[in-house]
Design a protein around this motif. Structure first.
Motif, PDB file in Angstrom:
ATOM      1  N   ASN A  74       0.874  -1.173   0.000  1.00  0.00           N
ATOM      2  CA  ASN A  74       0.000   0.000   0.000  1.00  0.00           C
ATOM      3  C   ASN A  74       0.911   1.222   0.000  1.00  0.00           C
ATOM      4  N   SER A  75       1.059   1.861  -1.137  1.00  0.00           N
ATOM      5  CA  SER A  75       1.996   2.980  -1.262  1.00  0.00           C
ATOM      6  C   SER A  75       1.647   4.139  -0.337  1.00  0.00           C
ATOM      7  N   ASN A  76       0.380   4.272   0.046  1.00  0.00           N
ATOM      8  CA  ASN A  76      -0.008   5.353   0.961  1.00  0.00           C
ATOM      9  C   ASN A  76       0.609   5.191   2.342  1.00  0.00           C
ATOM     10  N   VAL A  77       0.955   3.970   2.719  1.00  0.00           N
ATOM     11  CA  VAL A  77       1.524   3.712   4.045  1.00  0.00           C
ATOM     12  C   VAL A  77       3.031   3.982   4.061  1.00  0.00           C
ATOM     13  N   ASP A  78       3.661   3.981   2.911  1.00  0.00           N
ATOM     14  CA  ASP A  78       5.105   4.239   2.816  1.00  0.00           C
ATOM     15  C   ASP A  78       5.346   5.748   2.881  1.00  0.00           C
ATOM     16  N   PHE A  79       5.194   6.312   4.064  1.00  0.00           N
ATOM     17  CA  PHE A  79       5.238   7.769   4.251  1.00  0.00           C
ATOM     18  C   PHE A  79       6.575   8.391   3.858  1.00  0.00           C
ATOM     19  N   ASN A  80       7.671   7.694   4.112  1.00  0.00           N
ATOM     20  CA  ASN A  80       8.979   8.271   3.805  1.00  0.00           C
ATOM     21  C   ASN A  80       9.486   7.862   2.418  1.00  0.00           C
ATOM     22  N   LEU A  81       8.660   7.165   1.665  1.00  0.00           N
ATOM     23  CA  LEU A  81       8.942   6.808   0.264  1.00  0.00           C
ATOM     24  C   LEU A  81      10.253   6.044   0.075  1.00  0.00           C
ATOM     25  N   ASP A  82      10.553   5.135   1.020  1.00  0.00           N
ATOM     26  CA  ASP A  82      11.770   4.344   0.891  1.00  0.00           C
ATOM     27  C   ASP A  82      11.522   2.974   0.261  1.00  0.00           C
ATOM     28  N   GLY A  83      10.278   2.719  -0.168  1.00  0.00           N
ATOM     29  CA  GLY A  83       9.971   1.480  -0.868  1.00  0.00           C
ATOM     30  C   GLY A  83       9.614   0.303   0.004  1.00  0.00           C
ATOM     31  N   VAL A  84       9.489   0.532   1.304  1.00  0.00           N
ATOM     32  CA  VAL A  84       9.110  -0.538   2.222  1.00  0.00           C
ATOM     33  C   VAL A  84       8.276   0.059   3.351  1.00  0.00           C
ATOM     34  N   VAL A  85       7.261  -0.691   3.785  1.00  0.00           N
ATOM     35  CA  VAL A  85       6.470  -0.265   4.938  1.00  0.00           C
ATOM     36  C   VAL A  85       7.114  -0.894   6.164  1.00  0.00           C
ATOM     37  N   ASN A  86       7.676  -0.046   7.024  1.00  0.00           N
ATOM     38  CA  ASN A  86       8.413  -0.537   8.185  1.00  0.00           C
ATOM     39  C   ASN A  86       8.014   0.241   9.439  1.00  0.00           C
ATOM     40  N   MET A  87       8.771   0.050  10.505  1.00  0.00           N
ATOM     41  CA  MET A  87       8.445   0.694  11.789  1.00  0.00           C
ATOM     42  C   MET A  87       8.484   2.216  11.703  1.00  0.00           C
ATOM     43  N   LEU A  88       9.312   2.764  10.842  1.00  0.00           N
ATOM     44  CA  LEU A  88       9.342   4.219  10.693  1.00  0.00           C
ATOM     45  C   LEU A  88       7.982   4.727  10.245  1.00  0.00           C
ATOM     46  N   ASP A  89       7.376   4.057   9.279  1.00  0.00           N
ATOM     47  CA  ASP A  89       6.059   4.453   8.788  1.00  0.00           C
ATOM     48  C   ASP A  89       4.996   4.307   9.876  1.00  0.00           C
ATOM     49  N   LEU A  90       5.005   3.175  10.566  1.00  0.00           N
ATOM     50  CA  LEU A  90       4.031   2.968  11.632  1.00  0.00           C
ATOM     51  C   LEU A  90       4.245   3.942  12.786  1.00  0.00           C
ATOM     52  N   SER A  91       5.495   4.294  13.053  1.00  0.00           N
ATOM     53  CA  SER A  91       5.768   5.227  14.156  1.00  0.00           C
ATOM     54  C   SER A  91       5.209   6.619  13.876  1.00  0.00           C
ATOM     55  N   LEU A  92       5.103   7.002  12.600  1.00  0.00           N
ATOM     56  CA  LEU A  92       4.508   8.307  12.276  1.00  0.00           C
ATOM     57  C   LEU A  92       3.026   8.337  12.636  1.00  0.00           C
ATOM     58  N   ILE A  93       2.361   7.214  12.428  1.00  0.00           N
ATOM     59  CA  ILE A  93       0.954   7.144  12.834  1.00  0.00           C
ATOM     60  C   ILE A  93       0.858   7.231  14.351  1.00  0.00           C
ATOM     61  N   LEU A  94       1.685   6.473  15.056  1.00  0.00           N
ATOM     62  CA  LEU A  94       1.649   6.493  16.521  1.00  0.00           C
ATOM     63  C   LEU A  94       1.983   7.882  17.065  1.00  0.00           C
TER      64      LEU A  94
END
Length: 121
Positions: A74-94
């Motif tokens: 889901n490209s919308n979840v890749d907030f930092n546009l590094d090509g992977v959905v990881n803890m950095l992306d989830l941490s922005l939501i938190l």
């Protein structure tokens, strides 16, 4: 369609972000938002309801660990546009959990657009 020398409010919202507002004075030449300073938008609203909450975190968790070639990408979840959905992306939501966007009239813009000018009522 806006009257020069009148005050208005612009509501701005990008994909997966909550809305923010900026008052401005409409001038006949160049109108500047936020006194020319950058406007920071808050990331994490994956379901576009103008609130960052557990529903958005659930969407992100479904894409966790995915990349461009994954079936759950889901490209919308890749907030930092590094090509992977990881803890950095989830941490922005938190980080932004329970934040809500500016209230008032706002609509999703046409594809590719990020903002809409609306008169202050």
């Amino acid at each position: 369609g806006l009257t020069p020398n009148n005050q208005y409010t612009a509501y701005l919202k990008g994909p997966a972000q909550i809305a923010t507002s900026s008052a401005f004075l409409m001038v006949p030449t160049t109108t500047t938002l936020n006194n020319g300073n950058p406007i920071n938008l808050t990331t994490g609203d994956l379901n576009e309801d103008n609130i960052v909450n557990n529903a958005d975190f659930t969407i992100a968790k479904l894409a966790f660990g995915s990349n461009y070639s994954s079936s759950n990408w889901n490209s919308n979840v890749d907030f930092n546009l590094d090509g992977v959905v990881n803890m950095l992306d989830l941490s922005l939501i938190l980080k932004n959990i329970d934040k809500s966007g500016e209230s008032g009239v706002w609509v999703s813009p046409p594809s590719g657009g990020y903002w809409l000018w609306l008169p202050k009522i």
